[in-house]
Design a protein around this motif. Structure first.
Motif, PDB file in Angstrom:
ATOM      1  N   GLU A 125     -41.691   1.623-115.684  1.00 48.84           N
ATOM      2  CA  GLU A 125     -43.115   1.772-115.382  1.00 48.84           C
ATOM      3  C   GLU A 125     -43.864   1.844-116.704  1.00 48.84           C
ATOM      4  O   GLU A 125     -43.633   2.740-117.513  1.00 48.84           O
ATOM      5  N   LEU A 126     -44.730   0.867-116.934  1.00 47.74           N
ATOM      6  CA  LEU A 126     -45.573   0.901-118.129  1.00 47.74           C
ATOM      7  C   LEU A 126     -46.824   1.701-117.817  1.00 47.74           C
ATOM      8  O   LEU A 126     -47.344   1.653-116.707  1.00 47.74           O
ATOM      9  N   PHE A 127     -47.310   2.415-118.812  1.00 49.13           N
ATOM     10  CA  PHE A 127     -48.521   3.189-118.635  1.00 49.13           C
ATOM     11  C   PHE A 127     -49.718   2.351-119.043  1.00 49.13           C
ATOM     12  O   PHE A 127     -49.682   1.628-120.034  1.00 49.13           O
TER      13      PHE A 127
ATOM     14  N   TRP B 112     -51.261   1.843-122.623  1.00 52.53           N
ATOM     15  CA  TRP B 112     -50.591   1.098-123.684  1.00 52.53           C
ATOM     16  C   TRP B 112     -50.831  -0.389-123.527  1.00 52.53           C
ATOM     17  O   TRP B 112     -50.856  -0.912-122.438  1.00 52.53           O
ATOM     18  N   SER B 113     -50.977  -1.065-124.646  1.00 56.35           N
ATOM     19  CA  SER B 113     -51.196  -2.507-124.629  1.00 56.35           C
ATOM     20  C   SER B 113     -49.864  -3.225-124.459  1.00 56.35           C
ATOM     21  O   SER B 113     -48.799  -2.631-124.580  1.00 56.35           O
ATOM     22  N   ALA B 114     -49.911  -4.497-124.207  1.00 52.08           N
ATOM     23  CA  ALA B 114     -48.701  -5.292-124.001  1.00 52.08           C
ATOM     24  C   ALA B 114     -47.841  -5.381-125.253  1.00 52.08           C
ATOM     25  O   ALA B 114     -46.673  -5.718-125.181  1.00 52.08           O
TER      26      ALA B 114
ATOM     27  N   GLY C  11     -44.195   4.136-121.588  1.00 49.87           N
ATOM     28  CA  GLY C  11     -43.800   4.077-120.193  1.00 49.87           C
ATOM     29  C   GLY C  11     -42.642   4.996-119.899  1.00 49.87           C
ATOM     30  O   GLY C  11     -42.278   5.849-120.709  1.00 49.87           O
ATOM     31  N   VAL C  12     -42.055   4.787-118.733  1.00 49.24           N
ATOM     32  CA  VAL C  12     -40.927   5.602-118.302  1.00 49.24           C
ATOM     33  C   VAL C  12     -39.892   4.712-117.628  1.00 49.24           C
ATOM     34  O   VAL C  12     -40.233   3.799-116.878  1.00 49.24           O
ATOM     35  N   ILE C  13     -38.634   4.970-117.953  1.00 50.11           N
ATOM     36  CA  ILE C  13     -37.527   4.341-117.242  1.00 50.11           C
ATOM     37  C   ILE C  13     -37.148   5.348-116.169  1.00 50.11           C
ATOM     38  O   ILE C  13     -36.639   6.426-116.465  1.00 50.11           O
ATOM     39  N   ALA C  14     -37.436   4.984-114.947  1.00 52.74           N
ATOM     40  CA  ALA C  14     -37.346   5.952-113.858  1.00 52.74           C
ATOM     41  C   ALA C  14     -35.945   6.123-113.283  1.00 52.74           C
ATOM     42  O   ALA C  14     -35.646   7.151-112.720  1.00 52.74           O
ATOM     43  N   ARG C  15     -35.103   5.127-113.404  1.00 53.90           N
ATOM     44  CA  ARG C  15     -33.791   5.195-112.742  1.00 53.90           C
ATOM     45  C   ARG C  15     -32.680   5.151-113.775  1.00 53.90           C
ATOM     46  O   ARG C  15     -32.051   4.134-113.988  1.00 53.90           O
TER      47      ARG C  15
END
Length: 159
Positions: A134-136, A139-141, A100-104
């Motif tokens: 934001e998780l992509f 990818w699984s949990a 995912g991405v940490i956007a902030r």
């Protein structure tokens, strides 16, 4: 899987101001900072020599290396990657290479919440996804790549 809630985190970014902002957040959140890497060789050496649970990586790195390249290298070691960027131009290869991405990044609590999320997930829990992460879908949990993501990572690293 990790024991307890303490992760070993590697930060990869050629902008040492960004890495320098992230490092104390990692430590203050109760995790161990394995190191800071500004280049591919250092990042890969740390992945090989240290037990790493999570890599925080910038999307665009020096010398044409990308966060996707780091994702492929980390996947070869069974390590989850999270992009630390506000860059909205994430391609399919980038998404396949990371959890995912940490956007902030300017909000330390968003980074801390994302670290807490991954620590809990890698320890086997299923916490709710926090604000700022934001998780992509690939990818699984559990933080591990799905078969589709693993195939995309293999394709990406073969280039």
């Amino acid at each position: 899987m990790i024991r307890g809630d303490r992760m070993r985190v590697l930060i990869v970014d050629d902008d040492m101001m960004v890495a320098g902002r992230l490092a104390p957040i990692v430590v203050d959140a109760g995790h161990e900072l394995v190191g800071l890497a500004a280049d591919r060789d250092t990042a890969v050496a740390l992945l090989r020599s240290a037990k790493v649970h999570l890599v925080l990586v910038g999307l665009r790195l020096a010398n044409g290396w990308t966060g996707g390249d780091m994702g492929a290298a980390a996947a070869a070691h069974g390590v989850a990657v999270v992009f630390t960027t506000a860059d909205a131009a994430l391609g399919a290869d980038d998404r396949a290479a990371a959890a995912g991405v940490i956007a902030r990044l300017s909000v330390a609590s968003d980074v801390t919440s994302a670290l807490d999320y991954f620590a809990a997930t890698l320890a086997g829990a299923a916490p709710p996804v926090p604000r700022g992460l934001e998780l992509f879908a690939e990818w699984s949990a559990t933080g591990a790549p799905t078969a589709t993501a693993a195939a995309a990572q293999a394709s990406h690293s073969a280039r």
